[in-house]
Design an enzyme around this catalytic site. Structure first.
Site, PDB file in Angstrom:
ATOM      1  N   HIS A 250       0.831  -1.219   0.000  1.00  0.00           N
ATOM      2  CA  HIS A 250       0.000   0.000   0.000  1.00  0.00           C
ATOM      3  C   HIS A 250       0.866   1.269   0.000  1.00  0.00           C
ATOM      4  O   HIS A 250       0.525   2.266   0.656  1.00  0.00           O
ATOM      5  CB  HIS A 250      -0.938   0.033   1.211  1.00  0.00           C
ATOM      6  CG  HIS A 250      -1.985  -1.044   1.204  1.00  0.00           C
ATOM      7  ND1 HIS A 250      -3.274  -0.847   0.781  1.00  0.00           N
ATOM      8  CD2 HIS A 250      -1.923  -2.344   1.576  1.00  0.00           C
ATOM      9  CE1 HIS A 250      -3.964  -1.973   0.908  1.00  0.00           C
ATOM     10  NE2 HIS A 250      -3.162  -2.906   1.379  1.00  0.00           N
TER      11      HIS A 250
ATOM     12  N   ASN B  35     -10.327  -2.690   2.559  1.00  0.00           N
ATOM     13  CA  ASN B  35     -10.049  -2.686   1.115  1.00  0.00           C
ATOM     14  C   ASN B  35     -11.338  -2.399   0.363  1.00  0.00           C
ATOM     15  O   ASN B  35     -12.403  -2.320   0.964  1.00  0.00           O
ATOM     16  CB  ASN B  35      -9.516  -4.057   0.674  1.00  0.00           C
ATOM     17  CG  ASN B  35      -8.019  -4.220   0.932  1.00  0.00           C
ATOM     18  OD1 ASN B  35      -7.320  -3.267   1.235  1.00  0.00           O
ATOM     19  ND2 ASN B  35      -7.546  -5.434   0.814  1.00  0.00           N
TER      20      ASN B  35
ATOM     21  N   TYR C 188       1.009  -4.396  11.797  1.00  0.00           N
ATOM     22  CA  TYR C 188       1.005  -2.982  11.399  1.00  0.00           C
ATOM     23  C   TYR C 188       1.857  -2.114  12.322  1.00  0.00           C
ATOM     24  O   TYR C 188       2.709  -1.354  11.876  1.00  0.00           O
ATOM     25  CB  TYR C 188      -0.439  -2.460  11.332  1.00  0.00           C
ATOM     26  CG  TYR C 188      -1.199  -3.000  10.145  1.00  0.00           C
ATOM     27  CD1 TYR C 188      -1.522  -4.350  10.068  1.00  0.00           C
ATOM     28  CD2 TYR C 188      -1.572  -2.196   9.089  1.00  0.00           C
ATOM     29  CE1 TYR C 188      -2.211  -4.867   8.978  1.00  0.00           C
ATOM     30  CE2 TYR C 188      -2.267  -2.703   7.989  1.00  0.00           C
ATOM     31  CZ  TYR C 188      -2.581  -4.029   7.943  1.00  0.00           C
ATOM     32  OH  TYR C 188      -3.243  -4.534   6.867  1.00  0.00           O
TER      33      TYR C 188
END
Ligand code: HEM
Length: 464
Positions: free
Chosen positions: A65, A138, A348
């Protein structure tokens, strides 16, 4: 006070140039030399600082991303779901919460075209009164693989060949032919919606299953869905080649220009919920991220609307340094045992501590807008001003206390340690149904790219 302005900030610019430490710069044109043609003196501090800053302008791009655009706005509750969750920001219709949103492509680099056939990221950070909530989704409602153990291999196969740095379909087919659970995702990726026209005209989905918990402690599994009020629009392959060929930032530009013109993008938020007591009633596992929850049996329930009405002031601060994380939740919203979500919970913040440093949550775009307090401190680039003498807990000198307890899922977890595939794989039913529902002209776009399609076609045309 404008919450988006911080010090140091260009809002407090002096009328003349200064060094980083604030000293006036009287010449920003010429280096300090010995005579008019002599060598440059190392004592030209402003020059050295200017070059040193420039030399360090780039930070590592996101491992996935990397290419994205962001914008700010608000989320407003339109329907009461307080019987399902005690989340403060969902407490009643009319409640508004500031947000920042980042849309992205997945596989290619920071400067890659926005017209590639690739899923799109749809990440929303809600700055609530009880801390931030990140919905990191998404544009498609399912995902390629269901266990995060597979994610690094999956991304390696989709990324360019490590030898040539060229994305190659044989590597993609090679990997995914071992993963029939990915078929459903391919019916979205190779469908007409595989290349969104821009970020305004695409849906969003939380994809993973989360849990909503009411004040009384009752849990419901939940899936989140965003629907754009201006409709879904996509590019066909030949259109994408033209659009991307003339402007490789067309979607970023569309978002920026629309907001600047007052044409604010808007999405409605819907949820689907399942009582965990009913999770065995389906022929699929509701915690399997490769499955949708059929809307005819688990209807969409409206919750609110998202409006993007403010462009970012600075791409680096509010896009490159922006950090979303599926583990950042608020009371009333919790994870589920969805295996992919469980691995995302770790990954993350781990990558962000590497990409941005250990104090990345102090960066203005990432910091909560509410007050916060703990004894985590220092480390590289700490810029939080603290004046406490007690940095341990408990202490008779510090009145800080535990927050009020909030409910978490009441289910009992038991079982032996296992490494296994889920029982109800059911890899082909949903993709088969979806494929057979396509009209002939829609099947046309499924025939791309030519060397991937035959394998996928063969499986899909078989009756379920
Ligand atoms: C186990 C599976 C997954 C892993 C390990 C993973 C890992 C990552 C990592 C490391 C990043 C970069 C974050 C950063 O540098 O700030 C990222 C970004 C992102 N991921 Fe995932 N991901 C997974 C699955 C998914 C799924 C299923 C979705 C969609 C629901 C998703 C949506 C996103 C989005 C939207 C971003 C970009 C966030 C932004 O705009 O900054 N990922 N992911």
């Amino acid at each position: 006070m404008d919450p988006y302005k911080y010090r140091p900030s260009s809002a407090y610019n002096s009328p003349f140039f200064t060094t980083n430490s604030g000293a006036p710069v009287w010449n920003n044109n010429s280096s300090l030399t010995v005579g008019s043609r002599g060598p440059i003196l190392l004592e030209d501090y402003h020059l050295v600082e200017k070059l040193a800053n420039f030399d360090r302008e780039r930070i590592p791009e996101r491992v996935v991303h990397a290419r994205g655009a962001s914008a700010k706005g608000f989320f407003e509750v339109t329907h009461d779901i307080s019987h399902l969750t005690c989340a403060d920001f969902l407490r009643a219709p009319g409640v508004q919460t500031p947000v920042i949103v980042r849309f992205s492509t997945v596989i290619h680099e920071r400067g890659s075209p926005e017209t590639l056939r690739d899923p799109r990221g749809f990440a929303v950070k809600f700055y609530t009164r009880e801390g931030n909530f990140d919905m990191v989704g998404n544009n498609f409602p399912v995902f390629f693989v269901r266990d995060g153990m597979k994610f690094p291999d999956m991304v390696h196969a989709l990324k360019p060949n490590p030898k040539s740095h060229i994305q190659e379909n044989w590597r993609i087919v090679d990997f995914f032919s071992h993963h029939p659970e990915s078929l459903h995702m391919f019916t979205f990726l190779f469908d007409d919606i595989g290349i969104p026209q821009d970020y305004r005209h695409m849906e969003g989905s939380g994809v993973n299953t989360y849990t909503l918990i009411s004040k009384a402690g009752k849990a419901h599994y939940v899936k989140f869905h965003w629907k754009p009020t201006c409709g879904v629009k996509s590019l066909l392959e030949d259109e994408a080649i033209k659009v991307g060929g003339s402007n490789h930032s067309h979607a970023t530009q569309d978002l920026y220009d629309s907001i600047a013109a007052g044409n604010y993008p808007e999405w409605k938020l819907f949820i689907q919920t399942i009582d965990p007591d009913h999770e065995n009633r389906f022929d699929f596992d509701p915690l399997d991220v490769t499955k949708t929850w059929p809307e005819n049996i688990i209807p969409l329930q409206p919750v609110g609307r998202l409006v993007l009405n403010k462009n970012i002031d600075n791409f680096f601060n509010e896009n490159e340094q922006l950090a979303f994380c599926p583990s950042i939740v608020v009371p009333g919203i919790y994870y589920s045992d969805d295996k992919l979500l469980q691995t995302r919970i770790f990954s993350y913040s781990d990558t962000q501590r590497h990409r941005l440093g250990p104090n990345y949550l102090q960066l203005p775009a990432n910091a909560p807008k509410t007050s916060h307090h703990n004894n985590h401190h220092d480390g590289f680039m700490n810029f939080m001003h603290r004046d406490e003498e007690v940095n341990y807990f408990p202490s008779r000198y510090d009145p800080v206390r535990h927050a009020e307890r909030y409910p978490i899922p009441p289910a009992i977890c038991t079982g032996k340690r296992e490494k296994c595939i889920i029982k109800k794989e059911n890899n082909f039913k949903q993709p088969g149904e979806r494929y057979r529902s396509f009209t002939l002209d829609r099947l046309y776009s499924l025939s791309y790219p030519i060397d991937i399609t035959p394998g996928i076609m063969l499986v899909l045309v078989m009756p379920a």
